[in-house]
Design a protein around this motif. Structure first.
Motif, mmCIF file in Angstrom:
data_model
loop_
_atom_site.group_PDB
_atom_site.id
_atom_site.type_symbol
_atom_site.label_atom_id
_atom_site.label_comp_id
_atom_site.label_asym_id
_atom_site.label_seq_id
_atom_site.Cartn_x
_atom_site.Cartn_y
_atom_site.Cartn_z
ATOM 1 N N GLY A 11 60.388 -44.153 51.674
ATOM 2 C CA GLY A 11 60.062 -44.682 50.162
ATOM 3 C C GLY A 11 59.960 -43.219 49.759
ATOM 4 N N VAL A 12 60.498 -42.978 47.830
ATOM 5 C CA VAL A 12 60.340 -41.339 47.889
ATOM 6 C C VAL A 12 59.946 -41.908 45.820
ATOM 7 N N ARG A 13 59.292 -41.233 44.899
ATOM 8 C CA ARG A 13 58.407 -41.725 44.345
ATOM 9 C C ARG A 13 59.855 -40.853 42.732
ATOM 10 N N ASP A 14 60.594 -39.518 43.345
ATOM 11 C CA ASP A 14 61.779 -38.914 42.878
ATOM 12 C C ASP A 14 62.889 -39.046 43.615
ATOM 13 N N ALA A 19 65.974 -36.052 47.378
ATOM 14 C CA ALA A 19 67.409 -34.856 47.775
ATOM 15 C C ALA A 19 67.504 -34.462 48.049
ATOM 16 N N ALA A 20 67.199 -33.190 47.406
ATOM 17 C CA ALA A 20 66.542 -30.890 47.087
ATOM 18 C C ALA A 20 66.629 -30.857 47.908
ATOM 19 N N PHE A 21 65.049 -31.865 48.040
ATOM 20 C CA PHE A 21 64.254 -31.035 49.327
ATOM 21 C C PHE A 21 65.354 -30.955 50.686
ATOM 22 N N TYR A 22 65.406 -32.317 51.086
ATOM 23 C CA TYR A 22 66.772 -32.222 51.997
ATOM 24 C C TYR A 22 68.150 -31.407 52.035
ATOM 25 N N GLU A 23 68.587 -31.105 50.896
ATOM 26 C CA GLU A 23 69.379 -30.688 50.667
ATOM 27 C C GLU A 23 69.563 -29.651 51.890
ATOM 28 N N ALA A 24 68.083 -28.647 50.752
ATOM 29 C CA ALA A 24 66.987 -27.377 51.003
ATOM 30 C C ALA A 24 67.820 -27.125 52.280
ATOM 31 N N LEU A 41 72.890 -38.674 60.755
ATOM 32 C CA LEU A 41 72.237 -38.203 61.646
ATOM 33 C C LEU A 41 73.393 -38.301 62.513
ATOM 34 N N ILE A 42 72.702 -37.782 63.806
ATOM 35 C CA ILE A 42 73.030 -38.198 64.972
ATOM 36 C C ILE A 42 73.260 -39.535 65.145
ATOM 37 N N GLY A 43 73.708 -40.725 65.025
ATOM 38 C CA GLY A 43 73.541 -42.163 65.536
ATOM 39 C C GLY A 43 72.718 -42.511 65.029
ATOM 40 N N GLN A 44 72.304 -42.158 63.774
ATOM 41 C CA GLN A 44 71.741 -43.002 62.359
ATOM 42 C C GLN A 44 71.728 -42.128 61.272
ATOM 43 N N ALA A 45 70.445 -42.929 60.384
ATOM 44 C CA ALA A 45 70.876 -42.229 59.110
ATOM 45 C C ALA A 45 69.741 -42.182 58.619
ATOM 46 N N LEU A 46 69.290 -41.069 57.722
ATOM 47 C CA LEU A 46 67.794 -41.298 56.901
ATOM 48 C C LEU A 46 68.142 -41.632 55.744
ATOM 49 N N GLY A 47 67.580 -42.785 55.190
ATOM 50 C CA GLY A 47 67.967 -43.087 53.671
ATOM 51 C C GLY A 47 66.919 -42.450 52.311
ATOM 52 N N LEU A 48 67.228 -41.804 51.425
ATOM 53 C CA LEU A 48 66.038 -42.003 49.909
ATOM 54 C C LEU A 48 65.967 -42.495 49.582
ATOM 55 N N TYR A 49 64.567 -43.681 49.044
ATOM 56 C CA TYR A 49 65.019 -44.978 47.987
ATOM 57 C C TYR A 49 63.559 -44.921 47.393
ATOM 58 N N SER A 50 63.963 -45.332 46.504
ATOM 59 C CA SER A 50 62.771 -45.413 45.465
ATOM 60 C C SER A 50 61.297 -46.557 46.439
ATOM 61 N N ARG A 51 60.774 -45.600 45.900
ATOM 62 C CA ARG A 51 59.070 -46.517 46.351
ATOM 63 C C ARG A 51 59.159 -47.948 45.853
ATOM 64 N N ALA A 52 58.760 -47.841 44.425
ATOM 65 C CA ALA A 52 59.216 -49.415 43.693
ATOM 66 C C ALA A 52 60.008 -49.657 44.206
ATOM 67 N N ALA A 53 61.394 -49.915 44.584
ATOM 68 C CA ALA A 53 62.537 -50.331 44.831
ATOM 69 C C ALA A 53 62.585 -51.280 46.179
ATOM 70 N N LEU A 54 61.808 -49.904 47.001
ATOM 71 C CA LEU A 54 61.381 -51.036 48.276
ATOM 72 C C LEU A 54 60.279 -51.621 48.566
ATOM 73 N N ALA A 55 59.086 -51.425 47.596
ATOM 74 C CA ALA A 55 58.917 -52.052 47.598
ATOM 75 C C ALA A 55 58.845 -53.774 47.246
ATOM 76 N N ARG A 56 59.621 -53.639 45.978
ATOM 77 C CA ARG A 56 59.948 -54.727 45.249
ATOM 78 C C ARG A 56 60.832 -55.332 46.766
ATOM 79 N N ASP A 57 61.218 -54.913 47.193
ATOM 80 C CA ASP A 57 62.822 -55.297 48.118
ATOM 81 C C ASP A 57 62.089 -55.859 49.167
#
Length: 141
Positions: A11-14, A19-24, A41-57
């Protein structure tokens, strides 16, 4: 339940800043619908999702998400690979929590926090060599 993790969602705020951080760090996004950023990733994935949307979900208040007392570990194939990756993370905007150093169990590790405070360990573990593809298993391959 099978013994595996398929997707790690942070869960991320921005979203764009995160995304720019991980791309860097050298990671590449995959195609996704709007509202989520994913890195395979190797065998998994890392997702970045809005903290607010994550809480709502989840059906909880965002304040209930807390900060989480956990680390995500990125193991590298050689001791010498830890410090340069820590420096790359710092240059991308990470806060160094513990610089790269030898540890009591024989490895070499460092810790950093990403811009949202998610803690990463960069580690070389001589007792768990990585596979040729870079996959990790507790006692090696």
């Amino acid at each position: 339940m099978e013994q595996r993790v398929s997707l790690i969602t942070l869960g991320v705020r921005d979203m764009e800043r995160a995304a720019a951080f991980y791309e860097a760090l050298g990671w590449r996004r995959v195609e996704t619908p709007d509202g989520i950023v994913v890195f395979d990733l190797i065998g998994q994935a890392l997702g970045l999702y809005s903290r607010a949307a994550l809480a709502r979900d989840m059906g909880v208040d965002e304040a209930e998400l807390g900060s989480g007392a956990m680390t995500l570990a990125h193991n590298v194939p050689a001791r010498e690979a830890v410090a340069p990756l820590m420096a790359r993370a710092e240059a991308a905007g990470a806060r160094i929590l513990r610089p790269a150093e030898d540890v009591f169990w024989g490895g070499h590790v460092g810790y950093f926090a990403d811009p949202d405070g998610h803690v990463w360990e960069v580690a070389w573990n001589p007792h768990s060599p990585l596979s040729p593809e870079g996959a990790f298993r507790w006692e090696g391959y």
